[in-house]
Scaffold this motif. Sequence first.
Motif, PDB file in Angstrom:
ATOM      1  N   VAL A 271      -0.177  -7.236   4.220  1.00 20.41           N
ATOM      2  CA  VAL A 271      -0.263  -5.862   3.736  1.00 20.41           C
ATOM      3  C   VAL A 271       0.925  -5.139   4.346  1.00 20.41           C
TER       4      VAL A 271
ATOM      5  N   GLN B 242      -4.363   7.263   5.959  1.00 17.91           N
ATOM      6  CA  GLN B 242      -4.920   5.910   5.945  1.00 17.91           C
ATOM      7  C   GLN B 242      -6.414   5.857   6.230  1.00 17.91           C
TER       8      GLN B 242
ATOM      9  N   ILE C 219      -5.927   2.589  -5.618  1.00 18.75           N
ATOM     10  CA  ILE C 219      -6.608   2.372  -4.334  1.00 18.75           C
ATOM     11  C   ILE C 219      -7.975   3.049  -4.304  1.00 18.75           C
TER      12      ILE C 219
ATOM     13  N   ILE D 143      -8.626  -1.827   3.618  1.00 19.64           N
ATOM     14  CA  ILE D 143      -7.461  -2.601   4.064  1.00 19.64           C
ATOM     15  C   ILE D 143      -7.915  -3.832   4.847  1.00 19.64           C
TER      16      ILE D 143
ATOM     17  N   TRP E 196      -9.073   4.597   3.902  1.00 18.89           N
ATOM     18  CA  TRP E 196      -8.811   3.270   3.342  1.00 18.89           C
ATOM     19  C   TRP E 196      -8.893   2.150   4.378  1.00 18.89           C
TER      20      TRP E 196
ATOM     21  N   LEU F 104       0.840  -1.194   0.000  1.00 18.14           N
ATOM     22  CA  LEU F 104       0.000   0.000   0.000  1.00 18.14           C
ATOM     23  C   LEU F 104       0.872   1.240   0.000  1.00 18.14           C
TER      24      LEU F 104
END
Length: 122
Positions: free
Chosen positions: A62, A71, A50, A78, A74, A8
Amino acid sequence: MKKKTAILGATTNPGRYAYFAAERLVSNKHEIVPIGIKKGEVFGKEILNIRDRPSVTGIDTVTMYIGAQNQGEWEDYILALKPKRIIFNPGSENPSLAKKALEKEIDVQYACTLVMLGNGLY
């Protein structure tokens, strides 16, 4: 055992740690799934956007190269990848996401993917 790894924050910039990680993972025969906002290819794999929340299955690890401040939007994505573990590389530490991951029985490691690969601990 080889581990399918989502990177990521993947990038084509050879000066970034995410790029080094992709290189080292591939050279150690791990399958990579680069995911990020950058366009392009990394070691023969197209970087998945993404923003599209691409559907990816079979993720073991990940490895995070997105800062905690970026973050939040997301987190659900995730966790939906259902990895066995999340590695928070230096600068990506996120106690909130780590707590959510642990609640879903996802192993959390505050470590450096490059060091882990170098030490045979990946």
